[in-house]
Enzyme design. Sequence first.
Site, PDB file in Angstrom:
ATOM      1  N   GLU A  45     -41.227  -9.038  27.159  1.00 36.23           N
ATOM      2  CA  GLU A  45     -40.865 -10.449  27.265  1.00 36.23           C
ATOM      3  C   GLU A  45     -41.392 -11.051  28.573  1.00 36.23           C
ATOM      4  OE1 GLU A  45     -36.664 -13.044  27.178  1.00 36.23           O
ATOM      5  OE2 GLU A  45     -36.643 -10.881  27.562  1.00 36.23           O
ATOM      6  N   LYS A 112     -37.814 -18.393  21.439  1.00 34.33           N
ATOM      7  CA  LYS A 112     -36.543 -17.667  21.537  1.00 34.33           C
ATOM      8  C   LYS A 112     -35.365 -18.581  21.193  1.00 34.33           C
ATOM      9  CE  LYS A 112     -34.114 -14.511  24.700  1.00 34.33           C
ATOM     10  NZ  LYS A 112     -34.145 -13.927  26.063  1.00 34.33           N
ATOM     11  N   CYS A 146     -35.604  -9.998  22.993  1.00 40.09           N
ATOM     12  CA  CYS A 146     -34.527  -9.497  23.845  1.00 40.09           C
ATOM     13  C   CYS A 146     -33.115  -9.790  23.326  1.00 40.09           C
ATOM     14  CB  CYS A 146     -34.717 -10.047  25.261  1.00 40.09           C
ATOM     15  SG  CYS A 146     -33.915  -9.068  26.561  1.00 40.09           S
TER      16      CYS A 146
END
Length: 267
Positions: A45, A112, A146
């Site tokens: 990431e 995200k 994540c």
Amino acid sequence: MIRPFKAAALQFRIEMGAVEANAGRAFALLRQAAKQGTSLAVLPEMWSTGFDYDRLAGLADTTPELLRRLREFASEKRMVIAGSLPERAGRSVCNTLYVINRNGAITGQYRKTHLFQPSGEHLHFRKGTDAEVAPTDVGKIGPMICYDLRFPEISRKYFLEEVDLLCVSAQWPSVRKSHWELLITARAVENQLFVVAANAVGTSGPFHFSGGSLIVSPLGERLAFGGKDEGLASAVIDLSQAVEFRRRIPCALDRNVRAYRPTRRKK
């Protein structure tokens, strides 16, 4: 059916704001992966910049050139590449996982959707609102970043859309590394999918990351583990194994959607 292929999760130390140094590490590992015959490579990431919030907007302007280099590399080496980078979105910045196919085309651009409030992500990034499947030459990829691992809804959406594997880019801290391994395995087993997950290693600003990049099978088998040092976690993925496992345990067919409706409170 797609033939078995080698996948690799790349892990390295990410220096805050040091785009060229980080790119140097990333491309060195990508070249190593290419020499090993890798068809799918997943990067961590925010691998080019880290979470350098003070300079985030300016650093996001380096992403288009990095994408150009990645697309050129992917086309030259015939490799699918996935990884998260800061994306300029008007006056805002998104934490975006790009999926680049073997011909160099960008086939996935996932912003995200779950921002980690304890570290202030929600104050610096625009939240994504779509989770779309990325078609590639190694199968249909469900991209995740994540913190998304803590939300089974997104991986279940991909399962229902019949993706072939999940790709996760992360900077998952050492203090919660047991959760990292547990959640990746859970997402693989409950969705009967391969998962390729790349994490950072070492110190980046105030954070410490212990690596542990993983490739997990639909049966929960650990096919590759990155340990705590920079390098590759590589394994061969045979998608036919997932097809056979779903045939033997047909979770998709056995879903009872009526039972999942919200409970109505009695008056």
